[in-house]
Motif scaffolding. Sequence first.
Motif, mmCIF file in Angstrom:
data_model
loop_
_atom_site.group_PDB
_atom_site.id
_atom_site.type_symbol
_atom_site.label_atom_id
_atom_site.label_comp_id
_atom_site.label_asym_id
_atom_site.label_seq_id
_atom_site.Cartn_x
_atom_site.Cartn_y
_atom_site.Cartn_z
ATOM 1 N N MET A 83 51.341 103.036 -13.318
ATOM 2 C CA MET A 83 52.334 102.057 -12.914
ATOM 3 C C MET A 83 53.726 102.563 -13.294
ATOM 4 O O MET A 83 53.887 103.336 -14.218
ATOM 5 C CB MET A 83 52.020 100.758 -13.644
ATOM 6 N N ALA A 84 54.722 102.104 -12.606
ATOM 7 C CA ALA A 84 56.094 102.560 -12.845
ATOM 8 C C ALA A 84 56.611 102.047 -14.187
ATOM 9 O O ALA A 84 56.186 101.018 -14.681
ATOM 10 C CB ALA A 84 57.002 102.075 -11.723
ATOM 11 N N ARG A 85 57.518 102.793 -14.745
ATOM 12 C CA ARG A 85 58.135 102.383 -15.999
ATOM 13 C C ARG A 85 59.200 101.327 -15.751
ATOM 14 O O ARG A 85 59.678 101.154 -14.638
ATOM 15 C CB ARG A 85 58.787 103.588 -16.683
ATOM 16 N N ASP A 86 59.572 100.633 -16.794
ATOM 17 C CA ASP A 86 60.668 99.665 -16.773
ATOM 18 C C ASP A 86 60.460 98.524 -15.778
ATOM 19 O O ASP A 86 61.398 98.076 -15.128
ATOM 20 C CB ASP A 86 62.002 100.364 -16.485
ATOM 21 N N ASP A 123 60.313 94.345 -8.346
ATOM 22 C CA ASP A 123 60.316 95.595 -9.116
ATOM 23 C C ASP A 123 60.735 96.772 -8.238
ATOM 24 O O ASP A 123 61.502 97.635 -8.662
ATOM 25 C CB ASP A 123 58.930 95.875 -9.702
ATOM 26 N N GLY A 124 60.244 96.812 -7.003
ATOM 27 C CA GLY A 124 60.620 97.882 -6.083
ATOM 28 C C GLY A 124 62.099 97.848 -5.742
ATOM 29 O O GLY A 124 62.768 98.883 -5.682
ATOM 30 N N ILE A 125 62.639 96.646 -5.526
ATOM 31 C CA ILE A 125 64.067 96.504 -5.224
ATOM 32 C C ILE A 125 64.905 96.960 -6.409
ATOM 33 O O ILE A 125 65.893 97.683 -6.251
ATOM 34 C CB ILE A 125 64.386 95.048 -4.838
ATOM 35 N N GLY A 162 54.256 99.301 -2.992
ATOM 36 C CA GLY A 162 53.875 98.879 -1.646
ATOM 37 C C GLY A 162 54.603 99.731 -0.622
ATOM 38 O O GLY A 162 55.300 100.684 -0.952
ATOM 39 N N LYS A 163 54.428 99.367 0.648
ATOM 40 C CA LYS A 163 55.093 100.121 1.705
ATOM 41 C C LYS A 163 56.594 99.896 1.610
ATOM 42 O O LYS A 163 57.051 98.767 1.442
ATOM 43 C CB LYS A 163 54.576 99.661 3.070
#
Length: 139
Positions: free
Chosen positions: A1-4, A37-39, A57-58
């Motif tokens: 999973m991504a950090r932060d 989180d992606g934004i 996600g996409k």
Amino acid sequence: MARDLISDEEWAFFERFMLAVRAPNGRKPTNHRLVLDGIFWIARTGAPWRDLPEEFGKWSSVYRQFRRWTLAGLWEEIMDALNHCGAVTDALQMIDGTVIRAHHQAAGAKGGLRDRVLAVLVVASRPRSTSVSMQRVCP
């Protein structure tokens, strides 16, 4: 999973805003926390949307949701709420690089590139030899 990734406490603040904006087609909402989180990952890194890691996600789905929230005025509501609750100190400021302009004198020499190109064209287009009629007039 991504950090932060955002914490549970931060998500509790944002969740009420996300759920207030309803999908126009009545579909079940996606995982808004992962989209957020992606934004935030895009905002933090400055990367293009297409470089968003697959774990969010996409990229097109995340961008589409970001655009919907933008058109719905969600980000202004969040900023107003942050200002009113005092979560952000007055000393914290952001500079948006899209509004910083260079002074007009930073563009180069007086007259700019266009005048220099025209001067070169004038010099390059001078006749390379004199015509017969010109030789008769000149002593």
